[in-house]
Scaffold this active site. Structure first.
Site, mmCIF file in Angstrom:
data_model
loop_
_atom_site.group_PDB
_atom_site.id
_atom_site.type_symbol
_atom_site.label_atom_id
_atom_site.label_comp_id
_atom_site.label_asym_id
_atom_site.label_seq_id
_atom_site.Cartn_x
_atom_site.Cartn_y
_atom_site.Cartn_z
ATOM 1 N N HIS A 250 42.827 36.574 39.503
ATOM 2 C CA HIS A 250 41.621 37.326 39.110
ATOM 3 C C HIS A 250 41.909 38.833 39.230
ATOM 4 C CE1 HIS A 250 38.580 33.989 39.328
ATOM 5 N NE2 HIS A 250 39.534 33.449 40.054
ATOM 6 N N GLY B 93 35.696 29.734 36.335
ATOM 7 C CA GLY B 93 34.609 28.816 36.670
ATOM 8 C C GLY B 93 35.107 27.497 37.229
ATOM 9 N N GLN C 227 43.372 28.473 32.212
ATOM 10 C CA GLN C 227 43.639 27.033 32.161
ATOM 11 C C GLN C 227 43.143 26.450 30.835
ATOM 12 O OE1 GLN C 227 41.826 25.594 35.822
ATOM 13 N NE2 GLN C 227 43.400 26.524 37.109
ATOM 14 N N GLU D 293 40.219 41.152 38.183
ATOM 15 C CA GLU D 293 38.966 41.919 38.291
ATOM 16 C C GLU D 293 38.650 42.329 39.733
ATOM 17 O OE1 GLU D 293 39.200 38.739 37.583
ATOM 18 O OE2 GLU D 293 37.527 37.517 38.323
ATOM 19 N N ILE E 294 25.011 49.670 46.963
ATOM 20 C CA ILE E 294 25.382 50.858 46.173
ATOM 21 C C ILE E 294 25.180 52.127 47.009
ATOM 22 C CG2 ILE E 294 24.892 52.191 44.063
ATOM 23 C CD1 ILE E 294 26.094 49.457 43.476
ATOM 24 N N GLU F 53 26.091 47.232 56.559
ATOM 25 C CA GLU F 53 24.921 46.887 55.754
ATOM 26 C C GLU F 53 24.356 45.569 56.275
ATOM 27 O OE1 GLU F 53 25.842 46.401 51.550
ATOM 28 O OE2 GLU F 53 23.915 45.404 51.236
ATOM 29 N N ARG G 158 42.217 25.776 42.766
ATOM 30 C CA ARG G 158 42.887 24.584 43.301
ATOM 31 C C ARG G 158 43.885 23.994 42.299
ATOM 32 N NH1 ARG G 158 39.727 23.239 47.704
ATOM 33 N NH2 ARG G 158 37.520 23.749 47.436
ATOM 34 N N THR H 23 3.247 55.246 48.403
ATOM 35 C CA THR H 23 4.134 55.338 49.572
ATOM 36 C C THR H 23 3.799 54.313 50.658
ATOM 37 O OG1 THR H 23 2.751 56.904 50.784
ATOM 38 C CG2 THR H 23 4.319 57.832 49.217
ATOM 39 N N LYS H 24 2.666 53.631 50.486
ATOM 40 C CA LYS H 24 2.224 52.725 51.559
ATOM 41 C C LYS H 24 3.254 51.638 51.907
ATOM 42 C CE LYS H 24 -1.836 52.875 52.841
ATOM 43 N NZ LYS H 24 -2.406 53.967 53.604
ATOM 44 N N CYS I 202 41.634 32.773 35.174
ATOM 45 C CA CYS I 202 41.584 31.579 36.028
ATOM 46 C C CYS I 202 41.232 30.340 35.198
ATOM 47 C CB CYS I 202 40.664 31.804 37.220
ATOM 48 S SG CYS I 202 41.118 30.744 38.601
ATOM 49 N N LEU I 203 40.011 29.807 35.283
ATOM 50 C CA LEU I 203 39.684 28.663 34.438
ATOM 51 C C LEU I 203 39.870 29.045 32.964
ATOM 52 C CD1 LEU I 203 38.606 25.756 34.169
ATOM 53 C CD2 LEU I 203 36.309 26.707 34.049
#
Ligand code: GLN
Length: 538
Positions: A508, A355, A386, A510, A20, A142, A463, A189-190, A382-383
């Site tokens: 997908h 899934g 289906q 998303e 982030i 990163e 698949r 802070t240690k 997706c699934l």
């Protein structure tokens, strides 16, 4: 200008949100007109996260070019609106594979192949790949894991060398945690001091510290940290918890993170970043008073990160529709005909999750039957798509044993079947149908209306596919195949014609939804859910 490299490391604990912070910085630099990309280096041995289950590493993200990637790449795209590729995510597995391939080819002939220099050189080569394209002013890297892990040592050594070689063109941001001890009513802070020491021990002096905290860290405490850690006081930045991750770029800008980065890398600081579109989004968020409730039916309900991109897409869509999102996880394994009414009747819309495998599948059929019969806005991904097909085959077409051959290889009605191209595949890693493919939507369909277009391109990870032998029967009974791949005719989208909103996508959507460019089908789904909510109240 020469490409600048920013390295982001983390210490004290994991899950501090390096992704982030990296994304927020990229968002600010991009809003200053700079060309930015973010890449993630993961210290695990898997070649990619495609073979990890969500318990291990959360959602598996997919890039446009078909790479199964760490979920942080999703944040990068959501914050920057810049697509990532295979080059944006590298693992130790990939590094070692390439070193070993080179050794077998004879590239190192006569030499002993060692972590230093061969593995570290391979890491350095990969760090510079995107920068070398000339397409970016800033490459943010990163480093996964936490400083002190054995696994991340070669990466830190590579960073140390690169900083030395690149001088002002490289910079290190270290993210740590400042805990609040409630009994003593004190911030500590240690751990930060220790973490910075650990980084210094491997030869890296951080230029900027970002301190994650649940409480405001007073200025004198930040000055003390600066002094102990050899960092300039203005470069000690706090990152307090905020209600939404999308507020983090502003928090960072308030403390001049973008300016400090520009200054330290020798780039003139001119004006302010143009965050107007971003602020518009946050404004929608602030104004949202009403709530839309969405049920997500899946088997990983206890995992925050398993459906990350779906959660964020729903949140973005709800926000642009000026609503708060109330996302309710519905455990598919616990859903049955006796409790479905109680579990789903409060929902304004239902998502059936993607899934793999059999676990929890029956609950998805139960949910779908109930949603179909109760005219609830329903979105299958997706699934999930289906399952829509299978439920419809069983309960509307009367094909009692219809199934996907993923769940039952002997089903007499394989309405979902393995794709031809998959039949000869035996290896699991990176072998699915992956990445972005074209889809043509039928004019007049709900899906085409949602997108405002009949041509879309979305990302895939599967698949199995809709079995076109059954297409006519489905269409005659009201489940229309309204989206298909123009080259292979693979069914990409199904929808029910006599339902308010019942759409399944093999792809997908998303993965492509970002803050500045929310995915149209999510926007339309939420809109339908809001309408349904109001209709229910009438
Ligand atoms: N298991 C299904 C397939 O492989 C769906 C995959 C998914 O939901 N991503 O086709």
């Amino acid at each position: 200008m020469e490409t600048k490299y920013i390295f982001v490391t983390g210490g004290v604990v994991s899950s501090l949100g390096k992704g982030i912070i990296s994304s927020s910085l990229a968002c600010l630099l991009k809003a200053r007109g700079l060309r930015v990309t973010i890449q993630k280096f993961d210290p695990y041995i898997n070649i990619d996260p495609g073979t990890l289950n969500p318990y291990e590493h959360g959602e598996c993200y997919v890039t446009v070019d078909g790479h199964e990637a760490d979920l942080d790449l999703g944040h990068y795209e959501r914050f920057t609106n810049v697509p990532t590729t295979r080059a944006n995510n590298v693992t130790t597995g990939r590094i070692y594979q390439s070193v070993i391939d080179k050794e077998r080819r004879g590239d190192y002939l006569g030499k002993t192949v060692q972590i230093i220099p061969h593995v570290t050189d391979e890491i350095k080569r990969n760090v510079k790949l995107l920068g070398n394209t000339g397409k970016f002013d800033y490459v943010i890297t990163e480093i996964g894991g936490t400083v002190g892990d054995i696994e991340s040592l070669p990466y830190l050594e590579a960073v140390r060398q690169l900083r030395w070689e690149m001088g002002q063109n490289a910079l290190c941001i270290h993210l740590t945690y400042v805990p609040y001890i409630r009994a003593a009513k004190e911030l500590k802070t240690k751990p930060t001091q220790h973490s910075v020491k650990q980084l210094q021990e491997v030869g890296i002096q951080p230029d900027i510290l970002v301190l994650r905290t649940e409480h405001d860290i007073p200025a004198d405490m930040r000055r003390k940290i600066a002094q102990f850690c050899n960092v300039s006081p203005d470069a000690v930045i706090q990152s307090p918890d905020v209600p939404s991750i999308y507020q983090v770029p502003l928090k960072m800008h308030e403390q001049h993170l973008d300016e400090i980065v520009l200054r330290k890398t020798g780039v003139p600081v001119e004006g302010e970043p143009d965050m107007s579109s971003w602020l518009k989004f946050l404004d929608h968020m602030d104004k949202a008073e009403e709530t839309v409730t969405i049920g997500l039916v899946g088997k990983y309900v206890e995992l925050q990160d398993a459906y990350k991109s779906i959660n964020e897409s729903l949140f973005q869509a709800a926000t642009y529709n000026d609503h708060k999102l109330n996302l309710v996880y519905v455990h598919s394994e616990k859903l049955n005909d006796d409790n479905v009414n109680e579990k789903l009747s409060g929902m304004d819309g239902v998502i059936i999750a993607p899934g793999f495998g059999h676990r929890g599948i029956d609950g998805k059929f139960v949910a779908l039957k109930w949603c179909r019969e109760h005219d609830v806005p329903t979105f299958g991904i997706c699934l999930g798509m289906q399952c829509m097909v299978i439920e419809f085959a069983r309960n509307v077409l009367g094909l009692a044993d219809a199934n996907s051959t993923e769940m039952d290889t002997t089903t007499p009605h394989n309405v979902i079947d393995l794709m031809d191209e998959q039949k000869s595949v035996t290896e699991k890693g990176g072998t699915m149908r992956l990445g972005a493919y074209d889809c043509v939507l039928a004019p007049g369909s709900r899906a085409a209306a949602a997108y405002g277009s009949t041509e879309v391109k979305e990302r895939h990870r599967h698949r199995f596919e809709f079995n076109n032998d059954y297409r006519e029967r489905f269409e005659a009974a009201g489940m229309r195949c309204v989206g298909e791949n123009p080259d292979t005719h693979l069914v990409e989208v199904v929808e029910l014609s006599d339902h308010r909103w019942f759409i399944g996508t093999q792809y997908h959507p998303e993965y492509s939804s970002t803050v500045l460019s929310p995915n149209p089908i999510f926007l339309d789904f939420i809109k339908a859910a809001i309408t349904y909510k109001h209709d229910k109240q009438k």
